[in-house]
Design an enzyme around this catalytic site. Structure first.
Site, mmCIF file in Angstrom:
data_model
loop_
_atom_site.group_PDB
_atom_site.id
_atom_site.type_symbol
_atom_site.label_atom_id
_atom_site.label_comp_id
_atom_site.label_asym_id
_atom_site.label_seq_id
_atom_site.Cartn_x
_atom_site.Cartn_y
_atom_site.Cartn_z
ATOM 1 N N ALA A 15 0.876 -1.174 0.000
ATOM 2 C CA ALA A 15 0.000 0.000 0.000
ATOM 3 C C ALA A 15 0.915 1.225 0.000
ATOM 4 C CB ALA A 15 -0.920 0.014 1.215
ATOM 5 N N ILE A 16 1.487 1.476 -1.190
ATOM 6 C CA ILE A 16 2.415 2.590 -1.340
ATOM 7 C C ILE A 16 1.634 3.883 -1.510
ATOM 8 C CG2 ILE A 16 4.320 3.481 -2.733
ATOM 9 C CD1 ILE A 16 4.820 0.739 -1.367
ATOM 10 N N LEU A 75 0.050 6.877 -3.700
ATOM 11 C CA LEU A 75 0.381 7.564 -4.954
ATOM 12 C C LEU A 75 1.821 8.049 -5.068
ATOM 13 C CD1 LEU A 75 -2.870 9.715 -5.182
ATOM 14 C CD2 LEU A 75 -2.432 7.576 -6.353
ATOM 15 N N ASN A 107 -3.628 3.669 -15.432
ATOM 16 C CA ASN A 107 -3.843 2.825 -14.256
ATOM 17 C C ASN A 107 -5.211 3.130 -13.655
ATOM 18 O OD1 ASN A 107 -3.896 1.564 -11.810
ATOM 19 N ND2 ASN A 107 -2.053 2.548 -10.995
ATOM 20 N N CYS A 127 -7.284 2.880 -9.138
ATOM 21 C CA CYS A 127 -7.041 3.953 -8.187
ATOM 22 C C CYS A 127 -8.386 4.372 -7.602
ATOM 23 C CB CYS A 127 -6.389 5.115 -8.922
ATOM 24 S SG CYS A 127 -5.542 6.233 -7.841
ATOM 25 N N GLY A 166 2.310 -12.272 -11.226
ATOM 26 C CA GLY A 166 3.060 -13.394 -10.686
ATOM 27 C C GLY A 166 4.039 -14.053 -11.625
ATOM 28 N N GLY A 200 6.708 -8.188 -12.744
ATOM 29 C CA GLY A 200 6.521 -7.230 -11.656
ATOM 30 C C GLY A 200 7.327 -7.562 -10.423
ATOM 31 N N THR A 201 6.636 -8.081 -9.420
ATOM 32 C CA THR A 201 7.247 -8.369 -8.123
ATOM 33 C C THR A 201 8.562 -9.132 -8.239
ATOM 34 O OG1 THR A 201 5.084 -8.353 -7.043
ATOM 35 C CG2 THR A 201 6.834 -9.525 -5.909
#
Ligand SMILES: Cc1cc2nc3c(=O)[nH]c(=O)nc-3n(C[C@H](O)[C@H](O)[C@H](O)COP(=O)(O)OP(=O)(O)OC[C@H]3O[C@@H](n4cnc5c(N)ncnc54)[C@H](O)[C@@H]3O)c2cc1C
Ligand SMILES: Cc1cc2nc3c(=O)[nH]c(=O)nc-3n(C[C@H](O)[C@H](O)[C@H](O)COP(=O)(O)OP(=O)(O)OC[C@H]3O[C@@H](n4cnc5c(N)ncnc54)[C@H](O)[C@@H]3O)c2cc1C
Ligand SMILES: Cc1cc2nc3c(=O)[nH]c(=O)nc-3n(C[C@H](O)[C@H](O)[C@H](O)COP(=O)(O)O)c2cc1C
Ligand SMILES: Cc1cc2nc3c(=O)[nH]c(=O)nc-3n(C[C@H](O)[C@H](O)[C@H](O)COP(=O)(O)O)c2cc1C
Ligand code: FES
Ligand code: FES
Lengths: 310, 269, 310, 269
Positions: A75-76, A78, A131, A134, A248, A269-270
């Site tokens: 939960a970064i 914005l 995106n 949001c 993933g 991504g991750t």
């Protein structure tokens, strides 16, 4: 069994020509330069930069991340340098020949459109990724991407604001991903990116609080891959738009699964956190897979899934 | 600062020390060296064909020290077994592969005239090399204060002794050194002489207390923070530390070492 | 720190008194008797039997299961012995004092109602769990639980058909779990069970086919736990109905997370396959947790999550 | 049939054999014994405080044989390293804990007058105990036919030799025994004498071929199936095998041993 060197890895995604179908996902690849010590960015099809807002944003207090089974929550919020600093400082720092897709998010539609405007006509920006995951303040904090009508208005506004290739990144937190895909197609998007992280909650049992300061967070990593593959496959059947698939991906085999489900390209991504050179390894692995299975062109893998009952 | 690398390292040796501490020597091809306070991200467990996806994230660990062993560069990690990731590390056998990304972060930098090193828990691993280099450059100018709940929890004491630095120990149960908190030792030290620069690493509560004590004595204080991290090199934005001045710093990129007075300690996780 | 033996583990779920808040999930505990060699069923709060249809059903051809990161996919389809055989053969085989919740699913609403009727008034059945995660033929195969109007009709019909405590088991494949929860509350359900498995797809890259004969399957196991916790928390805020929470519970700590999010009881599912005595271990672990944290009654844990920012 | 138990077993020993085969002896408290053809579900990797959740499912493995070693009961598993689960098994060290549920399933049952055992790949592990007991009860009445791609892939050959049963081997590359398929050996055997009962275990294609050959000779044939399993004791319904008569049987509960003529082989995964 053909020679790996001969495999043609080029694809075209929403009008953006890519040397291979492997990009890196927004928010997991910073502004690109952070990865310079670990891999040559030109080996990638391209990368999607951290989502940009009109002004610089600070983001949530810690804790912002938590580990989950085969995944992580974040939960970064914005946090980003803002669109102008991105154009002024971040883009010029990138080596020539790197394909850059700029991602944008905002809390109101007109602000989204303004960010898109400022990115249009910027030399180094090859395309935009909108995106939609949001929280939309006006509709009580539910994501733009969770309401077809709101999503339609958003895509229309941003479409008007730019002539750049426009990818819309869909939220997975919906009943019918196909419906959202059709909305984007109808409003003139050039392609889709999916999936964003899955809304989730992790609890600290000792303190009896959420682990994240924000409470809810987004689940990413291998845990969500089977969900992402399902949604890419569903979106593929719903629209003709090219799809950039993610969720993933940790290996070339994972990437191939997305191509088979109908994605024209993929985003890592991750996994970039675990291995900053991961995306380059995925490129090499896809080439090897094509050679091993006699595909001379990677595009022939796209949608090549056989859904008949065995 | 040496440029970080990403490499599959090999376990040279692993040995337990005390109750829950391990010493891990990793053979790291092309290791570029490091500055005291820098760290690496470690990915233990199966790699390659059958990779591990749980626990997923790499684990940040300070570089304790480095050496050349028969022509190859090795780094040592001193770690405590805490949860699942360090359990995997503790289960490593010589020859096993461990993913390494590093060295990362900004270290303590050039230390000043007189250095007062205060460390507790896993933080001890972050200050050893600082003590070693200070002692090497200007013998007798570094004092080390180590703390733990009980003596058996203390990591690396013998190494500090071997350095010959001035060393004081405090344990809460009095099983080793003075009974009490390491921050008590710090208060006494600064009461005697507040001209030293304080370098602190350990649990947040301990570092916060060090910052307060140093501030009250007008002594400069650097703290090396231990926030949860996903990437270690500034891209996930997960390791944010709140600043007095407002906003956040990234512990992995702007730290892990910070001027303790710049941190909004009450906002730390 | 109080004595573990003194902890009061009793809860009441939708009118069903339970000796402790730990049940086992439908489809992961067979008809109960299969577990007799591994644990005393009376140590559990109760168990939910495999979902029942009007007639016996055969289910899908193999492969029906696949492994996924920290989870598994399944596509068993409707295979079960049928409601009558369940009442005639399975129930009598269970030891006295075991709390049995019967689960039902069907492809049409009137058939659902008929199954509910046949289970009502059966001595050993303490309550019903209505599995709404079943494709609704009439609405083109989307799940009953994915459309509020369809779900409302279903719950209404089943509510009319029985006076037994009625739990509605919700599908996680929706945009707004709160909306579905409100529908169930409005139609007279006594409680909610969530979540069912998450729709997913796994691919065999060598054969370029889905792994499962059915194509899509349901993802279960630890991978979905953070998603399940989020949905239980959201449902808790949407309605007053008691909630039975599940999704990836592998330990007592996991179970406590669900209680903290507002679940009155929990169900252990996939973990039963890894460890057929898992549910009993969860009971002991919850007791120990309560003692360690000074809770003399497990009910005091329900909803005890502190959502204020740290 | 002995009632199954669920227990944390301990690795007594692990040794590699040939290219990709391992022998694992597990110390299993209160092991109730087993019938030939029965299996266990194994959960390797970290347990307890920091459990593994990936790979998630336990792995089905035939019980190869059992023994009493200094007052404790042990079972032996012969396995091939295939994917992530067997990689974890192969990484076990003596003393490590492995979750065991079993013995499970219905075995071969009482064997008949003359037994013709046909096995390939990992299936070899399922028939050893059958051969041992038959040889013990009625010496000279069992013949064993083993097949593999190459000699180094064959598991347990020395054990079969030690039993003194009639043993024939076929390898595709001719590196051991006759060059060819084990099903070729079966054809020759049945051509000579079709009165024996065929017991087959191995890859689906091999068992299917055995069923066809036996049927064509009018010989009875039992096959031990290897379907993916989640639970192993009849509750997940994941291991369904399609039946000639229509519908499905559960391999873990109704099998793994079936009358080969009852299986709808074309529908097997
Ligand atoms: C810069 C830096 C240097 C460090 N140096 C050392 C060292 O030299 N020796 C040592 O023993 N430990 C050190 N730590 C702490 C070490 O990273 C944690 O103990 C370790 O990550 C715990 O992982 P786990 O899987 O055992 O615990 P788990 O609780 O299973 O970890 C769950 C998640 O929380 C994170 N986490 C948990 N505790 C901590 C912590 N204290 N700090 C950061 N992340 C945490 C993990 O990384 C993981 O993402 C350092 C931390 C940082 C940030
Ligand atoms: C009744 C029975 C007895 C068996 N006995 C033995 C034995 O004695 N020795 C031995 O080496 N192997 C045996 N097998 C096969 C063994 O279970 C698989 O090789 C093993 O599960 C592969 O796991 P993995 O993680 O290495 O492979 P992965 O490919 O990583 O496994 C992925 C998933 O597929 C399943 N799977 C993959 N291959 C098989 C297979 N051939 N059979 C069943 N499930 C599979 C796994 O269990 C897991 O759920 C037996 C299987 C069954 C059903
Ligand atoms: C820490 C973190 C930050 C992210 N930030 C963004 C972002 O700014 N914009 C965006 O579109 N997606 C963001 N994402 C989502 C990823 O781009 C990606 O869609 C998602 O993580 C699934 O892919 P993965 O499982 O490979 O990580 C972020 C993900 C993570 C883990
Ligand atoms: C093999 C399998 C079969 C299942 N069958 C049913 C079923 O018949 N009815 C039902 O309501 N849920 C069924 N479920 C879903 C579980 O009851 C549970 O809701 C889901 O698996 C999430 O919990 P878990 O992660 O603890 O398994 C099944 C799950 C699995 C894995
Ligand atoms: S750990 Fe990723 S930004 Fe610091
Ligand atoms: S493996 Fe679960 S029913 Fe057979």
């Amino acid at each position: 069994m053909s020679d790996a060197e001969d495999v043609d890895l080029r694809v075209e995604l929403a009008g953006i020509p890519l040397r291979n179908p492997v990009l890196t996902a927004s928010g997991t690849f910073g502004y690109g330069t952070e990865f310079a010590p670990f891999l040559d960015l030109r080996r990638l099809g391209g990368f999607v930069a951290k989502s940009l807002t009109l002004e610089p944003r600070r983001g949530n207090p810690p804790p912002r991340i938590a580990e989950a089974p085969s995944g992580m929550l974040n939960a970064i919020s914005l946090e980003n340098v803002g669109v102008d600093a991105f154009v002024r400082e971040k883009l010029p720092a990138l080596p020539e020949g790197v394909v850059v897709v700029a991602s944008l998010f905002e809390t109101e539609i007109d602000r989204y459109a303004e960010v898109a405007k400022r990115l249009s006509g910027v030399a180094r920006v090859s395309g935009l990724e909108l995106n939609a995951s949001c929280p939309h303040v006006k509709s009580g904090g539910i994501e733009f991407g969770q309401n077809p009508a709101v999503l339609a208005t958003l895509v229309r506004a941003v479409r008007r604001a730019t002539t750049l290739p426009l990818l819309v990144k869909l939220s997975p937190n919906v009943t019918d991903i196909g419906e959202m895909a059709r909305v984007c197609e109808a409003e003139g998007a050039d392609g889709l990116s999916l999936i964003n992280s899955v809304q989730a909650l992790e609890i600290d049992v000792e303190r009896r609080r959420p682990v994240l300061s924000n409470g809810l967070g987004g689940l990413s990593g291998p845990a969500i891959r089977p969900i992402a593959l399902r949604m890419v496959w569903q979106a593929r059947r719903a629209v003709k738009l090219p799809i950039c698939g993610m969720g993933g991906i940790a290996s070339a085999e994972d990437a191939v699964k997305f191509l088979l489900c109908g994605a024209t390209a993929v985003q890592v991504g991750t996994q970039n956190y675990l291995d900053p050179a991961a995306a380059a390894g995925v490129v090499d692995g896809i080439r090897a897979y094509c050679a091993r299975h006699g595909f001379s062109r990677v595009v022939d893998l796209v949608g090549a899934l056989d859904m008949r009952r065995p | 600062m040496p440029a970080p690398i990403r490499v599959d390292a090999q376990v040279a040796s692993l040995s337990q020390e005390g109750t829950a501490s391990w010493r891990l020597w990793l053979r790291v091809p092309a290791w570029p060296g490091f500055e005291p306070g820098q760290f690496v991200m470690l990915s233990p467990g199966p790699r390659g064909a059958a990779p591990r996806s749980d626990p997923l994230l790499p684990r940040p660990m300070a570089v304790y020290r480095e050496r050349r062993a028969n022509g190859e560069s090795e780094i040592e990690i001193l770690f405590k077994r805490h949860g699942r990731g360090t359990a995997l590390l503790a289960a490593c056998a010589p020859g096993d592969r461990v993913g390494v990304v590093g060295p990362l972060g900004r270290g303590f930098g050039q230390t000043s005239e007189r250095a007062l090193l205060v460390a507790g828990g896993t933080g001890i691993a972050s200050v050893y090399e600082l003590a070693a280099r200070q002692e090497g450059r200007a013998p007798g100018t570094a004092r080390v204060l180590l703390g733990a709940r009980t003596g058996a929890d203390l990591m690396g004491v013998s190494d500090f002794e071997a350095l010959g630095v001035a060393l004081e120990i405090a344990t809460e149960d009095g099983s080793l050194g003075r009974r009490g908190l390491v921050t008590d030792l710090l208060e006494a030290e600064l009461a005697r002489d507040a001209s030293a620069h304080v370098y602190a690493c350990g649990p947040t509560a301990m570092m916060r207390r060090c910052a307060e004590i140093a501030a009250s004595r007008g002594a400069p204080c650097s703290a090396s923070l231990e926030n949860p991290m996903a990437c270690g090199f500034g891209v996930c934005l997960g390791c944010a530390a709140p600043l007095r001045a407002g906003g956040f710093a990234l512990v992995c990129r702007d730290g892990p070492v910070f001027d303790a007075a710049a941190i909004a300690w009450e906002g730390m996780p």
